[in-house]
Design a protein around this motif. Sequence first.
Motif, short mmCIF file in Angstrom:
data_model
loop_
_atom_site.label_atom_id
_atom_site.label_comp_id
_atom_site.label_asym_id
_atom_site.label_seq_id
_atom_site.Cartn_x
_atom_site.Cartn_y
_atom_site.Cartn_z
N GLY A 4 0.74 -1.24 0.00
CA GLY A 4 0.00 0.00 0.00
C GLY A 4 0.77 1.29 0.00
N LEU A 5 2.12 1.27 -0.19
CA LEU A 5 2.82 2.53 -0.39
C LEU A 5 2.42 3.13 -1.73
N ILE A 6 2.26 4.45 -1.77
CA ILE A 6 1.96 5.11 -3.04
C ILE A 6 3.03 6.16 -3.32
N ASP A 7 3.66 6.03 -4.48
CA ASP A 7 4.63 7.03 -4.93
C ASP A 7 3.85 8.06 -5.75
N THR A 8 3.56 9.20 -5.12
CA THR A 8 2.66 10.18 -5.76
C THR A 8 3.38 11.07 -6.76
N HIS A 9 4.68 10.85 -6.97
CA HIS A 9 5.39 11.69 -7.93
C HIS A 9 6.62 10.96 -8.44
N CYS A 10 6.51 10.37 -9.63
CA CYS A 10 7.70 9.76 -10.24
C CYS A 10 7.57 9.83 -11.75
N HIS A 11 8.73 9.91 -12.40
CA HIS A 11 8.76 10.04 -13.86
C HIS A 11 9.37 8.78 -14.46
N HIS A 201 5.82 20.14 11.86
CA HIS A 201 4.86 21.27 11.80
C HIS A 201 3.73 21.00 10.81
N ILE A 202 3.87 19.95 10.03
CA ILE A 202 2.83 19.58 9.05
C ILE A 202 2.09 18.35 9.57
N PRO A 203 0.77 18.44 9.80
CA PRO A 203 0.04 17.25 10.25
C PRO A 203 0.18 16.14 9.21
N ILE A 204 0.34 14.92 9.66
CA ILE A 204 0.54 13.81 8.72
C ILE A 204 -0.67 13.62 7.81
N GLU A 205 -1.81 14.12 8.23
CA GLU A 205 -3.01 14.06 7.38
C GLU A 205 -2.88 14.95 6.15
N ARG A 206 -1.82 15.75 6.09
CA ARG A 206 -1.60 16.64 4.94
C ARG A 206 -0.37 16.23 4.13
N VAL A 207 0.13 15.00 4.36
CA VAL A 207 1.40 14.60 3.76
C VAL A 207 1.21 13.47 2.75
N LEU A 208 1.92 13.57 1.62
CA LEU A 208 2.00 12.50 0.63
C LEU A 208 3.45 12.03 0.52
N THR A 209 3.66 10.75 0.26
CA THR A 209 5.00 10.23 0.00
C THR A 209 5.25 10.27 -1.51
N GLU A 210 6.50 10.59 -1.88
CA GLU A 210 6.87 10.64 -3.29
C GLU A 210 8.35 10.38 -3.43
N THR A 211 8.79 10.04 -4.65
CA THR A 211 10.23 9.87 -4.88
C THR A 211 10.82 10.92 -5.81
N ASP A 212 10.02 11.43 -6.76
CA ASP A 212 10.53 12.29 -7.84
C ASP A 212 11.54 11.54 -8.71
N SER A 213 11.42 10.22 -8.78
CA SER A 213 12.31 9.43 -9.64
C SER A 213 12.29 10.00 -11.07
N PRO A 214 13.43 10.03 -11.75
CA PRO A 214 14.74 9.45 -11.39
C PRO A 214 15.63 10.35 -10.53
N TRP A 215 15.09 11.47 -10.05
CA TRP A 215 15.90 12.43 -9.31
C TRP A 215 15.78 12.25 -7.79
N LEU A 216 16.64 12.92 -7.04
CA LEU A 216 16.58 13.03 -5.58
C LEU A 216 16.44 11.71 -4.82
N PRO A 217 17.32 10.75 -5.08
CA PRO A 217 17.21 9.48 -4.35
C PRO A 217 17.46 9.65 -2.86
N PRO A 218 16.73 8.88 -2.03
CA PRO A 218 16.94 8.96 -0.58
C PRO A 218 18.25 8.29 -0.18
#
Length: 271
Positions: A4-11, A201-218
């Motif tokens: 159930g992880l969702i990558d909300t931003h990847c190319h 400072h950001i409630p988790i209810e306002r947060v999305l997970t993303e990778t921005d693949s292929p850029w910005l690897p963790p």
Amino acid sequence: VRKGLIDTHCHIFTEEFRSDITDVVQRAHEAGVSHVVMPGIDPGSIKDMYNVTDRFPGFASMAIGLHPTELHDGWKEDLHQIRSVLDMDMRGPHRFVAVGETGLDLYWDQSLLSEQIESFKEQIGWALEYDLPLIIHSRSADAQLLEVLGDYDRTALKGVFHCFSGDVEQVESLLHYENFMFGIGGVLTYRNSGLDRILPHIPIERVLTETDSPWLPPVPYRGKRNEPSYIIKVAEKMAQVYGTDIQTVIDVTSGNAIRLFSLETIQQDLG
Ligand SMILES: [Zn+2]
């Protein structure tokens, strides 16, 4: 395997993935990534995104837009072309779940600010007209972003501040836009980013997970090509920062993404 992880931003439609996209999607599944959203960059993105969604049904959704760093000669024609595809899709299969990515980028070049604003506002108009969420890219343009958004206060505009990396003051200004989420990716894992002190400072209810693949690897993949399976590193760091467990992070942020992008039916297809 965590589901159930969702990558909300990847190319993953770009040429960086052309030779091994099947392996990339396989690794994503193995890492528990159930869905990804691919934001468009330019008119050429469209057929490349269709290819990925057709090849992996139910796995990838598409957004359509013109990136602020892609305003080359003839950008108005590009915008017009993208708009035509969106119009057609909104009468037909509704394959696009969002408008974007669009926004402002003054990091490399500030000479096109007025063109960037014009393109941004045009795409905001599409989002409002079709009631689609907007994927906003903003780099070195905090004040200008707030100025543009100010014109749409108290409208139904909704979306995500992709790759958010502002300070606490910017968090407070943007939290005001209640229909917007904050997209958080690999930057959260960078020791020097300071984002781990901003995120609470950001409630988790306002947060999305993303990778921005292929850029910005963790961390620990810096210097490599980023890919959706690495999003687990973002979720792990998020759990640590919020002082919760990873399953809660996945449940809450995926719920946020499903609501924002109206992914309910796609989730059902995944069974
Ligand atoms: Zn992007």
